[in-house]
Design a protein around this motif. Structure first.
Motif, PDB file in Angstrom:
ATOM      1  N   LYS A 150       0.828  -1.207   0.000  1.00 63.64           N
ATOM      2  CA  LYS A 150       0.000   0.000   0.000  1.00 63.64           C
ATOM      3  C   LYS A 150       0.860   1.254   0.000  1.00 63.64           C
ATOM      4  O   LYS A 150       0.513   2.256  -0.621  1.00 63.64           O
ATOM      5  N   ASP A 153       2.031   1.932  -3.388  1.00 65.92           N
ATOM      6  CA  ASP A 153       0.950   2.530  -4.180  1.00 65.92           C
ATOM      7  C   ASP A 153       0.941   4.043  -3.984  1.00 65.92           C
ATOM      8  O   ASP A 153       0.756   4.810  -4.948  1.00 65.92           O
ATOM      9  N   GLU A 156       3.869   5.539  -5.805  1.00 69.02           N
ATOM     10  CA  GLU A 156       3.599   5.587  -7.243  1.00 69.02           C
ATOM     11  C   GLU A 156       2.805   6.839  -7.600  1.00 69.02           C
ATOM     12  O   GLU A 156       3.086   7.506  -8.604  1.00 69.02           O
TER      13      GLU A 156
END
Length: 322
Positions: A150, A153, A156
């Motif tokens: 997570k 993520d 990103e």
């Protein structure tokens, strides 16, 4: 061949052949079978007691193999946990530092499983301590991997917003100056010009002539444009990513509230409004609603030598202009 039995007859003073009847023969056979069975049972019991049955020996070998596999798995899990710990440290201390994001709190990374005992069904097993220990390691690694996934993520998304972030971070001076002598006060404890007491100065002061253009130091949205006691005419720009900049003691505005601005765009003009002892601009940089030294955010304008010179001027501990 069955043995022939003879019996001595004292009357004839000779041995006579004993003829066994059917019943005797049956009894003899049963005696032999019983003795043989008892002997066989004793031998089997002794054999199983000292050497175990083939199935038991097979199960013992299988159990030993399982213990060896669990031991090796524990060793591999320790190595995997070390790799995962390294990834977590890189995430918190490199990636999130680069993108100025808060590190993931250890309470989240190391959160356990509350409630009932998840391993109670394993407590009665042979080698239960080894089995439970292995399962705990697997659960901890699985949880850490989920949290780390997570986090990546989020990273990103930060990478995709990199250019927007770089354009939004305050990175130039709010006023075009060639002479650092126009820096009248830096960030830190200074003497208040009116009350003559030590007071913390939340920004930097640049003096100049009234009407000098004031520039937005990063892309953002004007969230405040009004007159405020002490600050005089004031503009606040929200740059996103936790950054805001404040421009005070202005003479006039060149923007409206809610307007989007770009770095280098003229937003106002230097003035002498509010609690000011002379024409200047008071400039603040705020991160997550806390003021920070603006001198650390001029990297688009200054060379290393120029930065050193500015630091020297900003270190002036005299009184401020506001």
């Amino acid at each position: 061949m069955a043995k022939t039995k003879y019996q001595f007859n004292p009357e004839s003073i000779s041995y006579e052949k004993v003829e066994a009847n059917f019943k005797t023969k049956i009894i003899n056979v049963l005696k032999h079978m019983a003795s043989s069975s008892v002997l066989a049972i004793v031998m089997v019991v002794v054999l199983f007691y000292f050497f175990g049955s083939p199935k038991e020996r097979s199960l013992i070998r299988e159990n030993q193999q399982l213990v060896a596999q669990y031991t090796r798995l524990n060793s591999e899990l320790v190595k995997l946990q070390n790799v995962l710990t390294d990834l977590e440290q890189r995430d918190d201390n490199i990636y999130r530092v680069i993108f100025e994001a808060e590190p993931i709190h250890s309470n989240i990374r190391k959160a356990g499983y509350g409630g009932v005992n998840r391993y109670s069904n394993l407590e009665n097993l042979e080698n239960s301590e080894l089995v439970i220990s292995t399962n705990k390691k697997i659960d901890r690694i699985a949880k850490s991997m989920y949290v780390q996934t997570k986090s990546y993520d989020d990273v990103e998304v930060m990478v995709k917003n990199k250019f927007k972030m770089l354009a939004s971070i305050p990175a130039i001076m709010p006023i075009a100056i060639k002479d650092f002598g126009r820096i009248s006060s830096g960030y830190g404890w200074r003497i208040h010009p009116i009350y003559k007491t030590r007071k913390f100065h939340d920004g930097m002061d640049f003096n100049g002539t009234i009407g000098t253009p004031i520039y937005a130091t990063g892309d953002g949205v004007v969230v405040y444009k009004n007159t405020e006691r002490g600050y005089g005419k004031k503009v606040v720009i929200d740059h996103g990513f936790g950054y805001k900049t404040v421009y005070a003691h202005l003479d006039g505005y060149n923007v409206k509230k809610g307007q989007k601005v770009r770095r280098g765009e003229v937003i106002a003009f230097l003035g002498n409004t509010g609690s000011s002892t002379g024409p200047h601009i008071h400039y603040e940089v705020r991160k997550n609603n806390k003021t920070i030294d603006p001198i650390n955010y001029y990297f688009n304008d200054l060379t290393a030598d120029e930065y050193d010179s500015m630091v020297a001027y900003a270190a002036n501990t005299g009184q401020t202009m506001d």
